[in-house]
Design an enzyme around this catalytic site. Sequence first.
Site, PDB file in Angstrom:
ATOM      1  N   THR A  12      88.477  66.567  64.270  1.00 15.56           N
ATOM      2  CA  THR A  12      88.915  67.020  65.596  1.00 15.56           C
ATOM      3  C   THR A  12      87.532  66.647  66.692  1.00 15.56           C
ATOM      4  O   THR A  12      87.759  67.142  67.690  1.00 15.56           O
ATOM      5  CB  THR A  12      88.449  68.261  64.836  1.00 15.56           C
ATOM      6  OG1 THR A  12      90.077  68.848  64.474  1.00 15.56           O
ATOM      7  CG2 THR A  12      88.850  69.472  66.002  1.00 15.56           C
ATOM      8  N   SER A  54      88.982  62.836  59.074  1.00 15.71           N
ATOM      9  CA  SER A  54      88.459  62.710  57.531  1.00 15.71           C
ATOM     10  C   SER A  54      89.267  62.059  56.239  1.00 15.71           C
ATOM     11  O   SER A  54      89.046  62.264  55.043  1.00 15.71           O
ATOM     12  CB  SER A  54      87.612  63.576  57.325  1.00 15.71           C
ATOM     13  OG  SER A  54      88.188  65.273  56.790  1.00 15.71           O
ATOM     14  N   THR A  85      86.119  67.689  59.193  1.00 16.19           N
ATOM     15  CA  THR A  85      85.924  69.262  57.761  1.00 16.19           C
ATOM     16  C   THR A  85      86.932  69.027  56.837  1.00 16.19           C
ATOM     17  O   THR A  85      86.405  69.614  55.875  1.00 16.19           O
ATOM     18  CB  THR A  85      86.406  70.127  58.930  1.00 16.19           C
ATOM     19  OG1 THR A  85      87.759  69.869  59.418  1.00 16.19           O
ATOM     20  CG2 THR A  85      85.464  70.712  60.467  1.00 16.19           C
ATOM     21  N   ASP A  86      88.284  67.954  56.879  1.00 15.65           N
ATOM     22  CA  ASP A  86      88.710  68.358  56.065  1.00 15.65           C
ATOM     23  C   ASP A  86      88.344  67.422  54.862  1.00 15.65           C
ATOM     24  O   ASP A  86      88.538  68.551  53.717  1.00 15.65           O
ATOM     25  CB  ASP A  86      90.022  67.532  56.391  1.00 15.65           C
ATOM     26  CG  ASP A  86      91.065  68.013  57.150  1.00 15.65           C
ATOM     27  OD1 ASP A  86      90.676  69.976  57.895  1.00 15.65           O
ATOM     28  OD2 ASP A  86      91.967  67.576  58.070  1.00 15.65           O
TER      29      ASP A  86
HETATM   30  N1  ASP Z   1      91.655  66.461  60.261  1.00 13.26           N
HETATM   31  C1  ASP Z   1      90.939  67.012  60.944  1.00 13.26           C
HETATM   32  C2  ASP Z   1      89.751  65.631  60.441  1.00 13.26           C
HETATM   33  O1  ASP Z   1      89.139  65.812  58.958  1.00 13.26           O
HETATM   34  C3  ASP Z   1      90.632  67.979  61.003  1.00 13.26           C
HETATM   35  C4  ASP Z   1      88.374  68.817  61.908  1.00 13.26           C
HETATM   36  O2  ASP Z   1      87.942  67.821  61.990  1.00 13.26           O
HETATM   37  O3  ASP Z   1      88.765  69.799  61.493  1.00 13.26           O
HETATM   38  O4  ASP Z   1      88.966  65.022  60.657  1.00 13.26           O
END
Ligand code: ASP
Length: 333
Positions: A12, A54, A85-86
Amino acid sequence: MKKILLIATGGTIASKYTNSGLSPQIDAAELLSYVPEAAEFCTIDTVEPFSLDSTNMNSTHWLTLVGLIERKYEFYDGFVICHGTDTMAYTAAALSYLIQNNRRPVVITGAQKPIDLAITDARSNLLDSLRFASHPRAHGVSIVFGGKVIAGTRAKKEFSRSYNAFSSINYPDIASIHDDRIIFYIDDKDQNTSPLVFYHELNPKVFLLKLIPGIRGDVLDLLFDHYDGLLLESFGVGGLPNYGDDSFLRALEKWSAAGKLVVLGTQVTHEGSDMDIYQVGKVIKERCGILESYDMTLEASVTKMMWALGQTGDHDACRDLFYKTINHDLLFV
Ligand code: ASP
């Protein structure tokens, strides 16, 4: 001035809105342009080995990151990885097992909002990460997020939208960061004098099964041929159900006889497992040679199993590796 390598991998933090939803579009140099203050305390080179949500990461990406850090290790004082973050907690745990006794910081960060928005956590997370990676006491793999520094083996994403997305589970934060001040709660850089080791093998054939009331043990027979390791996400401090048919006992005796690695963890986030407390845990643990996660997170347990199985096919050797404390992951054995 410290020399930092910024490794951008997507997420993100680097995403823009498209017709098909958010996707990574912002490269490493553009990420850096949002934190010009960092030039006051470090010099930064950038590299972008891949750019992904991710969700699409797997163990081969972890090995790519390790290879990259190993090749660049002697040229930099610290490494900052921008990451979605995932699955960040899995990557942080995997890198903790793949880069051991590491006296340089490998900091993983990301954001709940893209860095090009007016209101976002991305800029402070990236700046905090660069600042932490430039600190002389920082070392090992950690996540920097929402003003916290969390050991790479202890992080869990607990909120899907809030800025304080990550918590340190069953262990204190390593440090907190407020503007340009870093306060260490754990300062142990000089304690580990073992030589640095990079590992390049993982066995991804690990399955995580979450139990629900009524689940039958014969589901494990379907998994048997496909996996070398099984993590059972059990209830409470740990037990396996017996509905009068011994289905778990029979299935796990087969896994055990084949020398496969079976570990029991818990669905409860805090305080960990202890199978010796209840009969539903103690008896089957002893009969089937099951290991436990104890206070390790599920993310750490899964990646530690992949690492241990990647080093040896011998069950006893795997057990010793799994119960070795690495990057603060395990206190309780
Ligand atoms: N879907 C995103 C990822 O994990 C979520 C994020 O980065 O907060 O790449």
